[in-house]
Design a protein around this motif. Sequence first.
Motif, short mmCIF file in Angstrom:
data_model
loop_
_atom_site.label_atom_id
_atom_site.label_comp_id
_atom_site.label_asym_id
_atom_site.label_seq_id
_atom_site.Cartn_x
_atom_site.Cartn_y
_atom_site.Cartn_z
N ILE A 1 0.87 -1.17 0.00
CA ILE A 1 0.00 0.00 0.00
C ILE A 1 0.90 1.21 0.00
O ILE A 1 1.69 1.42 0.92
N ALA B 1 1.16 4.29 0.88
CA ALA B 1 0.52 5.32 1.69
C ALA B 1 1.12 6.70 1.40
O ALA B 1 0.41 7.69 1.29
N GLU C 1 -8.14 14.25 0.97
CA GLU C 1 -9.25 13.36 1.29
C GLU C 1 -8.82 12.29 2.29
O GLU C 1 -7.63 12.06 2.48
N GLY D 1 -7.67 8.97 3.72
CA GLY D 1 -6.89 7.88 3.15
C GLY D 1 -5.81 8.31 2.19
O GLY D 1 -5.15 7.47 1.58
N CYS D 2 -5.57 9.63 2.06
CA CYS D 2 -4.56 10.06 1.10
C CYS D 2 -3.16 10.02 1.69
O CYS D 2 -2.19 10.27 1.01
N SER E 1 -2.02 11.23 7.80
CA SER E 1 -1.56 10.70 9.09
C SER E 1 -0.25 9.97 8.93
O SER E 1 0.65 10.07 9.76
N THR E 2 -0.16 9.21 7.85
CA THR E 2 1.07 8.46 7.62
C THR E 2 2.25 9.41 7.48
O THR E 2 3.35 9.11 7.95
N HIS F 1 6.78 4.95 11.91
CA HIS F 1 6.95 3.91 10.90
C HIS F 1 8.25 4.21 10.17
O HIS F 1 8.52 5.36 9.86
N GLU G 1 -5.05 16.24 12.77
CA GLU G 1 -6.48 16.55 12.94
C GLU G 1 -6.85 16.80 14.40
O GLU G 1 -7.73 16.13 14.94
N1 LIG Z 1 -0.41 0.48 9.56
C1 LIG Z 1 -0.87 0.43 8.32
N2 LIG Z 1 -0.77 -0.71 7.62
C2 LIG Z 1 -1.24 -0.79 6.36
N3 LIG Z 1 -1.81 0.22 5.72
C3 LIG Z 1 -1.95 1.41 6.34
C4 LIG Z 1 -1.49 1.56 7.71
N4 LIG Z 1 -1.77 2.84 8.09
C5 LIG Z 1 -2.35 3.43 7.04
N5 LIG Z 1 -2.47 2.58 6.00
C6 LIG Z 1 -3.04 2.89 4.69
O1 LIG Z 1 -2.34 4.01 4.19
C7 LIG Z 1 -3.23 4.88 3.54
C8 LIG Z 1 -3.12 6.26 4.14
O2 LIG Z 1 -3.62 6.25 5.47
P1 LIG Z 1 -3.62 7.53 6.40
O3 LIG Z 1 -4.03 7.06 7.74
O4 LIG Z 1 -2.32 8.21 6.30
O5 LIG Z 1 -4.76 8.42 5.78
P2 LIG Z 1 -5.26 9.86 6.20
O6 LIG Z 1 -4.96 10.76 5.10
O7 LIG Z 1 -4.73 10.20 7.53
O8 LIG Z 1 -6.81 9.63 6.31
P3 LIG Z 1 -7.84 10.29 7.32
O9 LIG Z 1 -8.09 11.64 6.86
O10 LIG Z 1 -9.05 9.42 7.19
O11 LIG Z 1 -7.23 10.22 8.68
C9 LIG Z 1 -4.62 4.30 3.68
O12 LIG Z 1 -4.94 3.66 2.47
C10 LIG Z 1 -4.48 3.29 4.77
O13 LIG Z 1 -5.31 2.22 4.52
#
Ligand SMILES: Nc1ncnc2c1ncn2[C@@H]1O[C@H](COP(=O)(O)OP(=O)(O)OP(=O)(O)O)[C@@H](O)[C@H]1O
Lengths: 529, 336
Positions: free
Chosen positions: B32, B34, B53, B55-56, B59-60, B69, B189
């Motif tokens: 994935i 991320a 949006e 899942g973009c 947070s990662t 990570h 957030e």
């Molecule tokens: N520990 C993990 N293992 C596998 N995939 C992950 C992990 N953490 C996040 N992902 C994937 O990485 C992508 C990005 O996730 P992330 O949490 O960064 O999104 P986001 O932008 O913070 O979303 P939101 O606004 O809903 O918080 C997503 O597709 C999620 O499924």
Amino acid sequence: MTDTTKIEKENEQGLTNEFQQEIKGNSLTKDAWKRLKKNRMAVISIMVIALYAILSLAAPILPIHTHTKIILEHQNLRPSLTKTAGELLLEKKDLELFAFATKQAVTTTPEQKAALKKMQPNQQFDFYYDLGKEMGTVSLSASDQRIFDNLKEKVEIELLFDIKTLYYIDAAGDSKALNKLDVPKTAEALSLLTGTSAEDILNRTHKEANEQIRKELQIENENITAEELDLLLTTHLNAMRESVYNRYLKENLDGKIVNFAIDFAQQELDEVVKAGDVEFPLKTTLHMADYFTFKVEASKKHERIYIFGTDYVGRDMLARIIYGGQISIAIGFIGTITSVLIGTILGALAGYIGGKTDYLIMRVVDVLYGLPYMLMVIILMAVFGRNILNLFFALAIISWLTVARVVRGQIISLKNSEFVEAAQSMGASTWRIVFKHLVPNSLGVIIVFSTLRVPAFIMLESFLSFLGLGVSAPYASWGSLIGDAVEGMNLFPWRLLFPAMAMSLFLFAMNFLGDGLRDAFDPQSKNQL
Amino acid sequence: MSNKQPLLEVKDVKLHFPIEDGVLFKRQVGAIRAIDGISFTVREGETLGIVGESGCGKSTTARAIAQLHPVTEGNIYFEGKDLTKMSTKELLATRKNIQMVFQDPYASLNPRMTVRTIISEPLNIYVKRRLLEMSQTEIENRVEELMEIVGLSRFYKNRYPHEFSGGQRQRIGIARALALNPKIILADEPVSALDVSIQSQILNLLKDLQKEFGLAYVFIAHDLAVIEYISNRVAVMYLGKLVEIADSVLLYKNPMHPYTQALMSAAPIPDPQIEKNRKRIILKGDVPSPDKERIGCYFYDRCPKKMEYCKTHIPPMKDLVKGHQVACWLYGKKGE
Ligand SMILES: Nc1ncnc2c1ncn2[C@@H]1O[C@H](COP(=O)(O)OP(=O)(O)OP(=O)(O)O)[C@@H](O)[C@H]1O
Ligand SMILES: [Mg+2]
């Protein structure tokens, strides 16, 4: 924690809130204790458990009749708060003789016969006894009456002697306590009583000691031929240290001397007692054959009161239950503590670290799980020998498995929480995260599990004792007591009832305490401060 | 800000989560993506907003910076030193300056700890590792000071998190993040879970703290209004890639990337007149799954202005105006 309490002390004067209430520092444990104190059932449980603990610990100094001082005649006496063993013995004899006499004297109607067929032997006795009394015509035969009177006399005059300290005064006039004498000296002392030479006595004692060791070996190795046993005995004796062997000799000799002392006291005091007007227990110092001085305490043999009754060899059930409790409670707690410790540490690490570590630990758990639980204990007991410590050990090493699984599951469900991530982002070590964040949040499950574990251990031990793998006589556990009692359940219900009640009360208390603890350790529980 | 070297520099960072298969012998069957190659800088005392949006990868991104990570590729420099190549000890010493505030004020505080323990935890950890020298009394005083700073009465310090409201809890989280005097706070957030009225309180608190302590923020949010209010610069993220970075004023006045334009047009405007007359750009389809390697523009599938060229060429980040970078072929193809 001590550090923080120190600061709390320092801050105390200054810290009051807007209502002038003092603000005291607290920790989770302190809060938990406060909440626990509010839970009435938990407090009662703590008191019950404390009582058990005190009784178990104080057993050696309690005025109870331990298994080393059993009186064989007092078999299967019913519990009584007021009647002495002697009275109960007479009562029992009377019932037996009178019922028998009635049986001889009357012819029963067919209905009565049918009813009698359905009865237990003791009920039949009661039936005949009542019948005889009702008729009023039945009386004991002359010989029966004599038997009864003999017993009555015996109950009245038989004494029990307790030899307290025995001194030996040798030819030179030195007086020494018996247990301080070495083997040759003891033999010498005994020779003065028996009239045989010390040498003969020693030879004989050697023989007897060998015989005793041979018997012990035979018990340890059940299926062994006589030749093999002889061979084993020789090697065993060669390997045995002299001090150990001497202990056998000494015990043997001491026993003989004490028996002489008891016989002597019996003769001396018989007259005094028959003359009447003595107060029991009678304490005097006696001199035997110019060489011995000893203190003796004589008490009436059949004056004991067994409030919980006695068992099939005349052991006091109260003492059995207390001593049995010692072992059962110890097994319950030690087993639980070790299994919860091992299980929590391994489960938590497996759950948190995951990956290969998790895989390795959990496969070990799976494999051990797959092996039959009981079989493992039995094999371990067989390999390491049958004693209580090995039983603890065997139970502990197989029972952490479930704890590890439960804790691992909890940890996995918690480890992705944001507060764990927060701790990681602050640089907290794995150890800190696991034991400061994850484990405290799983405490509820762990505590409930542990308190359920204690009864489980007690039960498991009972089961093993029942199979003859747990503790063995003269030691007892609640389980072994119950196991023993099942046989004569109809005739001697007290032998089953009291240990079962003691055990149930303890298990109840444990369960309530467990509930209380779980609530107490959860700050969000409804028991607010 | 006069300093030429940025406080934080994220350079070509990729973070792929492996997708594993197999019962006994795990093997990687995919990933994935991320985060799939992002670069940006944060200067001392400024706020960089990140929007995008769900899942973009927002947070990662925060987690990658905080080293929660390990990154798959790329470097993250803090004051010129690469976090990804540090030893554990060095990392711990540096990480003191990078703290996080989390989205869920309910889940981010350990329910079994009192507020005092929560706020003093970072201090205790650093004292224990000998990276900080403080006596227990000093720690205690610091906890009280922090509570006053974030607007909580110090009398609450023996309480448990569940005895507080959401806003108060978020203050506790902020106090914890401030404990070690960090230079940058990664706020993922921090107001999304709060009531609107509480949101503004927390935002103002964050702004005040920034002024007082010269903090820099990486501020992640969904809400464009929140981002506009708090950020100096804004980065727009889509499917693990940044599509546009600009000074906040420039971006809101003149969004250039089609995705940003769509995003802006979707946000409600508190003026009924404008709201009625403006044209909304509706994007087709869903966000594609981030588990494929792409050879063209990441936004190609949904872009209303897509061109043939975009299908096979990944647009690089280009400076258009000073302080406005866009990754889109509309603003000049290769070689043009
Ligand atoms: N520990 C993990 N293992 C596998 N995939 C992950 C992990 N953490 C996040 N992902 C994937 O990485 C992508 C990005 O996730 P992330 O949490 O960064 O999104 P986001 O932008 O913070 O979303 P939101 O606004 O809903 O918080 C997503 O597709 C999620 O499924
Ligand atoms: Mg997120």
